[in-house]
Write a protein that holds these residues in place. Structure first.
Motif, PDB file in Angstrom:
ATOM      1  N   ASN A 183      -5.282   3.156   4.209  1.00 40.99           N
ATOM      2  CA  ASN A 183      -5.014   1.749   3.919  1.00 40.99           C
ATOM      3  C   ASN A 183      -4.374   1.608   2.538  1.00 40.99           C
ATOM      4  N   GLU A 184      -4.914   2.323   1.563  1.00 45.46           N
ATOM      5  CA  GLU A 184      -4.362   2.286   0.203  1.00 45.46           C
ATOM      6  C   GLU A 184      -2.911   2.775   0.184  1.00 45.46           C
TER       7      GLU A 184
ATOM      8  N   LYS B  57       0.344   0.629  -0.866  1.00 49.11           N
ATOM      9  CA  LYS B  57       1.223   1.109  -1.936  1.00 49.11           C
ATOM     10  C   LYS B  57       2.692   1.037  -1.513  1.00 49.11           C
TER      11      LYS B  57
ATOM     12  N   LYS C  71      -9.339  -5.885   3.533  1.00 45.77           N
ATOM     13  CA  LYS C  71     -10.517  -5.020   3.550  1.00 45.77           C
ATOM     14  C   LYS C  71     -11.747  -5.870   3.239  1.00 45.77           C
TER      15      LYS C  71
END
Length: 155
Positions: free
Chosen positions: A100-101, A105, A114
């Protein structure tokens, strides 16, 4: 055809944030960091998620779950440490929070933030029920494959 080690290449021209975000472990995600392809690192079990910002691509390491080559499943790729980790065609070692990060990004829009209300991640239209958020192009390749395959060609 050698299908033991696969690299699932998520081409993120269009992204979907909740592909792997269903089962996660905050403690595990804190121990992991994003690895950049620019650092010369290739995706592997030791580096299960690699981000290429220039190509807008996230690669995750996965193995084939042979059971689901002959038994139907609705799961394409699940995190091995998640509740449904053994119920997909591909078992991935990429933590969903880190995935997810990586997508965030690259500028992706999640179906739901989230920790947000998961009941709001779907949109119902005349054609059916769809997950909100950006779409993802998913392709699969492995050592010796010679090309990338659309996930629908191998699942």
């Amino acid at each position: 055809m050698k299908l033991t080690k696969l690299s699932i290449v998520l081409l993120t021209g269009l992204l979907a944030m909740n592909v792997l975000a269903a089962c996660s472990n905050n403690e595990a995600a804190e121990k992991l960091t994003l690895v950049s392809a620019e650092e010369g690192v290739e995706v592997s079990k030791e580096n299960p998620i690699v981000i290429n910002e220039e190509e807008k691509m996230v690669q995750i390491y996965a193995t084939v779950n042979g059971k689901y080559l002959v038994t139907p499943t609705r799961h394409g790729a699940n995190w091995v440490e998640g509740k449904y980790g053994d119920q997909s065609v591909f078992k991935t070692y990429a933590d969903p929070l880190l995935f997810n990060e990586a997508l965030m990004k690259l500028g992706g829009t999640p179906a739901v933030d989230k920790g947000g209300d998961a009941s709001k991640e779907f949109e119902e239209t005349a054609e059916g029920k769809f997950i909100k958020g950006d779409k993802v192009n998913v392709s699969i390749t492995w050592e010796g494959a010679g090309k990338e395959y659309d996930i629908n060609e191998v699942g």
